[in-house]
Scaffold this active site. Structure first.
Site, short mmCIF file in Angstrom:
data_model
loop_
_atom_site.label_atom_id
_atom_site.label_comp_id
_atom_site.label_asym_id
_atom_site.label_seq_id
_atom_site.Cartn_x
_atom_site.Cartn_y
_atom_site.Cartn_z
N CYS A 140 0.82 -1.21 0.00
CA CYS A 140 0.00 0.00 0.00
C CYS A 140 0.85 1.26 0.00
O CYS A 140 0.35 2.35 -0.26
CB CYS A 140 -0.95 0.02 1.20
SG CYS A 140 -0.08 0.06 2.78
N CYS A 197 -2.49 -2.80 8.73
CA CYS A 197 -2.21 -1.44 9.20
C CYS A 197 -1.75 -1.49 10.67
O CYS A 197 -0.85 -0.75 11.07
CB CYS A 197 -3.44 -0.56 9.06
SG CYS A 197 -4.30 -0.75 7.49
FE1 FES Z 1 -1.61 0.03 4.28
FE2 FES Z 1 -3.38 0.91 5.98
S1 FES Z 1 -3.70 0.48 3.88
S2 FES Z 1 -1.28 0.69 6.31
#
Ligand code: FES
Length: 128
Positions: free
Chosen positions: A35, A104
């Site tokens: 991400c 996360c």
């Molecule tokens: Fe990667 Fe939250 S989407 S840390």
């Protein structure tokens, strides 16, 4: 059902302990390649206690809420307890995260671990 708990939303909107500790003696930075989110943790450790902790997170709302909650959970605690903080405990303290957002909370666990490693390297003092 709401996707995010009240606690997640509250910590996302009003994150605790945001910022930099200028004289930190343990700094850790981790990221998630998928991400692209990045989390940096600053620790000020004295006599084996986390006297102060701050974070900077360039990331999603769950990562910000996780960092905020994680700092609250380790502030004022012995380093050995901070070592044991798991991403599950962070997510539980936030009343849960959706499955696909659990990574996360992993960033928070890893950032604290990395900052504690840095402290050990700088001082030669074990945090286990
Ligand atoms: Fe990667 Fe939250 S989407 S840390």
């Amino acid at each position: 059902m709401a996707l995010y708990s009240e606690k997640v939303m509250e910590h996302f909107r009003n994150p605790r302990n945001v910022g930099v500790i200028e004289d930190a003696n343990g700094i850790g930075e981790v990221g998630n390649a998928k991400c692209g989110d990045i989390m940096k943790m600053y620790l000020k450790i004295e006599d084996g206690i986390i006297e102060d902790v701050k974070f900077e997170t360039f990331g999603c709302g769950s990562a910000i809420a996780s960092s905020s909650m994680a700092t609250e959970l380790i502030k004022g605690k012995p380093v050995s307890e901070a070592r044991k903080l798991t991403n599950k405990a962070v997510a539980e303290a936030l009343d849960g995260l959706p499955d696909y957002k659990m990574h996360c909370s992993v960033l928070a666990e890893e950032a604290i671990g990395s900052a504690l490693d840095d402290y050990e390297k700088r001082t030669g003092i074990s945090t286990h």
